[in-house]
Scaffold this active site. Structure first.
Site, short mmCIF file in Angstrom:
data_model
loop_
_atom_site.label_atom_id
_atom_site.label_comp_id
_atom_site.label_asym_id
_atom_site.label_seq_id
_atom_site.Cartn_x
_atom_site.Cartn_y
_atom_site.Cartn_z
N GLY A 1 3.94 39.34 74.88
CA GLY A 1 4.47 38.38 75.86
C GLY A 1 4.58 39.03 77.22
O GLY A 1 5.54 38.83 77.96
N LYS B 1 17.26 33.70 67.65
CA LYS B 1 17.35 35.15 67.87
C LYS B 1 18.01 35.84 66.67
O LYS B 1 17.57 36.90 66.25
CB LYS B 1 18.12 35.46 69.16
CG LYS B 1 17.45 34.96 70.43
CD LYS B 1 16.01 35.46 70.62
CE LYS B 1 15.89 36.92 71.00
NZ LYS B 1 14.46 37.31 71.26
P1 NDP Z 1 10.12 34.55 79.49
O1 NDP Z 1 10.20 33.10 79.20
O2 NDP Z 1 9.99 34.99 80.91
O3 NDP Z 1 8.94 35.20 78.67
C1 NDP Z 1 8.73 34.86 77.35
C2 NDP Z 1 7.42 35.43 76.86
O4 NDP Z 1 7.24 35.04 75.51
C3 NDP Z 1 6.22 34.89 77.64
O5 NDP Z 1 5.22 35.84 77.68
C4 NDP Z 1 5.79 33.71 76.80
O6 NDP Z 1 4.42 33.39 76.90
C5 NDP Z 1 6.08 34.25 75.40
N1 NDP Z 1 6.27 33.14 74.48
C6 NDP Z 1 7.18 32.15 74.56
N2 NDP Z 1 7.03 31.28 73.56
C7 NDP Z 1 5.99 31.73 72.82
C8 NDP Z 1 5.32 31.26 71.67
N3 NDP Z 1 5.69 30.14 71.04
N4 NDP Z 1 4.26 31.97 71.23
C9 NDP Z 1 3.86 33.08 71.87
N5 NDP Z 1 4.44 33.58 72.96
C10 NDP Z 1 5.49 32.91 73.43
O7 NDP Z 1 11.41 35.17 78.78
P2 NDP Z 1 12.30 36.46 79.09
O8 NDP Z 1 11.51 37.50 79.75
O9 NDP Z 1 13.55 35.97 79.71
O10 NDP Z 1 12.66 36.92 77.60
C11 NDP Z 1 11.87 37.85 76.89
C12 NDP Z 1 12.59 38.23 75.61
O11 NDP Z 1 13.88 38.74 75.91
C13 NDP Z 1 12.80 37.08 74.64
O12 NDP Z 1 12.61 37.55 73.33
C14 NDP Z 1 14.25 36.70 74.86
O13 NDP Z 1 14.83 36.11 73.74
C15 NDP Z 1 14.87 38.04 75.17
N6 NDP Z 1 16.10 37.96 75.95
C16 NDP Z 1 16.10 37.36 77.18
C17 NDP Z 1 17.28 37.31 77.92
C18 NDP Z 1 17.34 36.71 79.29
O14 NDP Z 1 18.45 36.58 79.84
N7 NDP Z 1 16.23 36.37 79.92
C19 NDP Z 1 18.52 37.86 77.38
C20 NDP Z 1 18.40 38.49 76.10
C21 NDP Z 1 17.21 38.53 75.42
P3 NDP Z 1 3.90 32.18 77.84
O15 NDP Z 1 4.13 32.62 79.27
O16 NDP Z 1 2.49 32.04 77.49
O17 NDP Z 1 4.74 30.99 77.50
#
Ligand code: NDP
Length: 347
Positions: A7, A166
């Site tokens: 991702g 999660k």
């Molecule tokens: P973003 O939405 O910016 O990025 C998410 C990434 O995951 C993107 O690359 C997206 O791809 C990919 N993704 C989403 N859905 C799918 C799917 N169904 N299949 C394949 N790929 C997928 O999120 P964040 O950077 O904010 O979060 C990244 C990680 O950190 C996550 O696991 C989140 O749970 C965790 N997290 C985030 C926090 C926050 O405050 N932001 C806090 C704690 C944990 P695409 O662009 O193609 O959709």
């Protein structure tokens, strides 16, 4: 060595990619489309072929990562849906759970060089809703959200659905390790960050495309004179815990490097906040750092004669201090750099 980041075009992942590249690692990032890969290549152009992308269109498919894990030494798994708007909870749960299982399986079967996998879980998998203020630690598991989603299905609160995804994904990760102990040559590190804020380094063509946490931050602290619709009372009583996205990325790199963190679950968090605190910091530095925003929401600034702020949710971060030793940025540093980022983008 070469690290695979899943991702890679996401908010947090792009910072992980950038931090790894700055430290001299080779990085392979998985994305869902060629267009996203090309945009990433443009963003990280100055690192030449130290950065490359790999297409993984559907992470839920068996063997989805089989090619991606070949020839990498370690993996940062971040790909997972992040939103508070999904109706069917399975639309969050399935990609989250199948995604982590799929990469762990591919790493086990095809990733002969993989030594460590760092999985970005969340404090969503730790905290539970409680009327009393609480301090949570790595011993706590959010089984409450899973039970509520089982009970309420589509009617569960959107945050509850995300939190359940999660918890279930992290449980699946530890279960995989337990069940495949005899076969696996890598170790797992799970990082549990709270709300992640700070400047962006990924491709965000318009403000409305800002992801969940960065978008929420902009909307409440900068975007609307009414602080995203929050009343002064709500600004003082609601909040959570936070970490600067750049510190989380540093933490991920440390998680690859530190031997002692193998097979540990680690809460990584800079501190607690109520929204009014961000508003107060923002207003104190806005004239210099956000000249194009003269009417930031103000709420009712906290003064020294006010009763002490009560944080509903806090975390014991002694494990991260001991095992990773991150130096966290302050709210002031985060706001200054985030505002500079907004200014540069004309937001
Ligand atoms: P973003 O939405 O910016 O990025 C998410 C990434 O995951 C993107 O690359 C997206 O791809 C990919 N993704 C989403 N859905 C799918 C799917 N169904 N299949 C394949 N790929 C997928 O999120 P964040 O950077 O904010 O979060 C990244 C990680 O950190 C996550 O696991 C989140 O749970 C965790 N997290 C985030 C926090 C926050 O405050 N932001 C806090 C704690 C944990 P695409 O662009 O193609 O959709």
């Amino acid at each position: 060595s070469t690290i695979l980041v899943t991702g890679a075009n996401g908010y947090i992942a792009a910072w992980i990619v950038r931090t790894l590249l700055e430290k001299g690692y080779n990085v392979r990032g998985t994305v869902r489309s060629k267009e996203k890969g090309i945009r990433m290549q443009e963003i990280f152009e100055k690192y030449g072929d130290k950065f490359g992308y790999v297409l993984v269109p559907d992470i839920t498919k068996e063997g989805a990562f089989d090619d991606a894990v070949k020839c990498v030494d370690a993996i940062a798994h971040t790909a997972s849906p992040v939103n508070f708007s999904t109706v069917d909870p399975q639309d969050l749960i399935q990609p989250a759970v199948r995604g982590i299982k799929s990469i762990l399986r591919s790493a086990t079967q095809k990733g002969s060089n993989v030594q460590r996998i760092v999985f970005t879980s969340s404090t969503a998998a730790v905290l539970e809703v409680d009327p009393k203020p609480r301090i949570f630690s790595e011993d706590d598991w959010n089984t409450q959200s899973v039970a509520w989603v089982e009970r309420d299905g589509k009617d569960a609160h959107p945050i509850t659905k995300y939190r359940a995804s999660k918890t279930l994904a992290e449980q699946a990760a530890w279960k995989f390790v337990e069940e495949n102990k005899a076969m696996i040559k890598w170790d797992l590190v799970v990082l549990n960050p709270p709300f992640v804020f700070g400047p962006i380094t990924h491709d965000v063509p318009t403000l409305s495309a800002l992801g969940l946490s960065a978008g929420m931050f902009h909307s409440i602290v900068v975007g609307h004179s009414d602080a995203g619709g929050k009343t002064p009372q709500e600004l003082r009583s609601t909040g959570n815990c936070w970490i600067d996205v750049r510190d989380l990325a540093e933490g991920e790199v440390l998680a690859f490097r530190k031997e002692e963190v193998a097979n540990q679950r680690v809460i990584i968090c800079a501190g607690a906040f109520v929204w009014q605190e961000w508003l107060d910091v923002a207003n104190s530095i806005a004239p210099d750092h956000l000249p194009s925003h003269s009417n930031l929401p103000k709420g009712v600034p906290i003064s020294s004669s006010d009763p002490e702020i009560v944080y509903q949710i806090q975390y014991d971060t002694s494990k991260a201090d001991r095992l990773l030793g991150i130096k966290y940025r302050t709210k002031e540093e985060l706001i200054k750099d985030t505002f500079a980022d907004y200014e540069a983008r004309g937001w």
